[in-house]
Design a protein around this motif. Sequence first.
Motif, short mmCIF file in Angstrom:
data_model
loop_
_atom_site.label_atom_id
_atom_site.label_comp_id
_atom_site.label_asym_id
_atom_site.label_seq_id
_atom_site.Cartn_x
_atom_site.Cartn_y
_atom_site.Cartn_z
N ASP A 128 43.12 47.33 35.40
CA ASP A 128 44.28 46.58 35.90
C ASP A 128 44.10 46.13 37.34
N TRP A 129 43.05 46.60 37.98
CA TRP A 129 42.91 46.45 39.42
C TRP A 129 42.72 44.99 39.85
N ASP A 130 41.80 44.28 39.24
CA ASP A 130 41.48 42.94 39.70
C ASP A 130 42.69 42.02 39.67
N ASP A 131 43.46 42.08 38.60
CA ASP A 131 44.66 41.24 38.53
C ASP A 131 45.68 41.65 39.59
N ALA A 132 45.73 42.94 39.92
CA ALA A 132 46.70 43.42 40.90
C ALA A 132 46.43 42.88 42.30
N ILE A 133 45.17 42.60 42.61
CA ILE A 133 44.83 42.16 43.97
C ILE A 133 44.45 40.68 44.04
N ALA A 134 44.60 39.96 42.95
CA ALA A 134 44.13 38.57 42.89
C ALA A 134 44.77 37.69 43.95
N GLY A 135 46.02 37.97 44.31
CA GLY A 135 46.71 37.13 45.29
C GLY A 135 46.63 37.62 46.71
N PHE A 136 45.82 38.63 46.99
CA PHE A 136 45.69 39.17 48.35
C PHE A 136 44.95 38.18 49.25
N ASP A 137 45.40 38.05 50.49
CA ASP A 137 44.61 37.29 51.48
C ASP A 137 43.26 37.96 51.71
#
Length: 390
Positions: A34-43
Amino acid sequence: MSLAALSLSPVTEFAAPSRSAAAGFAMRLVEPRDWDDAIAGFDGVCQEQLASFAEARWPGVALEPQLFTLDGEVVGGCLIMVQPLPLGLGAIAVAKWAPMLRRTETADAGAIYARMIDALSAEYAARRRMMLSVLPRAALGSGNAEYEHLLQCGFRPGARLLFPDRYIVNLRLSDAEQRASLQQKWRYHLNKADKAGLRFEAAGPERRAEFDALYEQMVDRKKFPDHSAYGTVPALLAIDNAALRPELFFVRQSAADGQGEIVAGAIIFKAGDRAVYLYGATSGAALELRAGYFLHWHIIRWLRDNTEARWYDLGGTDGFQGLHQFKKGMVGERGFIAPVPPVANYAEHWWPRLVGEGAFAGRELAHRLGRYVDRLRPDRAKPDQHRGAE
């Protein structure tokens, strides 16, 4: 509670639920899937913090993705890689280019970063008695506030890259402003490339085989040892989330049939506020055509027009002067060159510090010996030809 109210003081008992609830700041473990989708919008998102990358690059480590929230709102994250040491001597918790901020430009970004470091130190160094090893990214500006904060928190300087400088292009310029920023010699070669009958193509992941063929051809031609993470490319280009999936670009030499030979290509990580040049490849014809200049110029324009990235990180040089000149010319007057700081290590107990620093020292010695052996190879490419400005 506002972000501005965050304390910069150490959170020595962060793991205690009552303290976490009172502060409104929490760290929680999430599943790697689940990790990659959770951080996809991080600067602050970057390739090295993707589970997709880490699983392919470091199959022997345990991944522990930690997500940080303030009053229920996600504010940051960190993919921790837990590396076991030989003979059961312990483990090291490694954070590369992390912890990441969800938003890097807020007034409270520094305070949030400090809280994330406090939480990671409490969990890995204090509670689990590991050495915590943090490598911040090169700073976007003078100094490196994240690294300075780590030192203030008791982290000790560790290994540093042999060639730490990173070359960073400003993406938020018009075509005219970008050309004016380029160094004169770089601009001259770009003008020549513009007249060479080249065509720029943005391609999908289904064309990876074409890039692989070009890359293998280049490695064979230049005869340099490839210690990169190129083996992770299939996993990266297979990422379902289009925001995280790297982009593939080609330069093709024009031909009467409208096709023509592919002479250059690149794989670019585009998510977050800093796009990154991952891999490049050229054919033997690229140098005379100045295809590298043409390729990067159009990548800069594509990133400006199709992403939110503000910067384009060209990576380092491995000490090759020709590559330094090429990247320095592209950075020009409106970008900058900034070093990656040394690794920062922290342990609250003597044993994790002893075995952790010993393990890093052994790894650094092995890397240096490997580089020395590479330099002794009789078929090794000349420095300026190694990943040169084609």
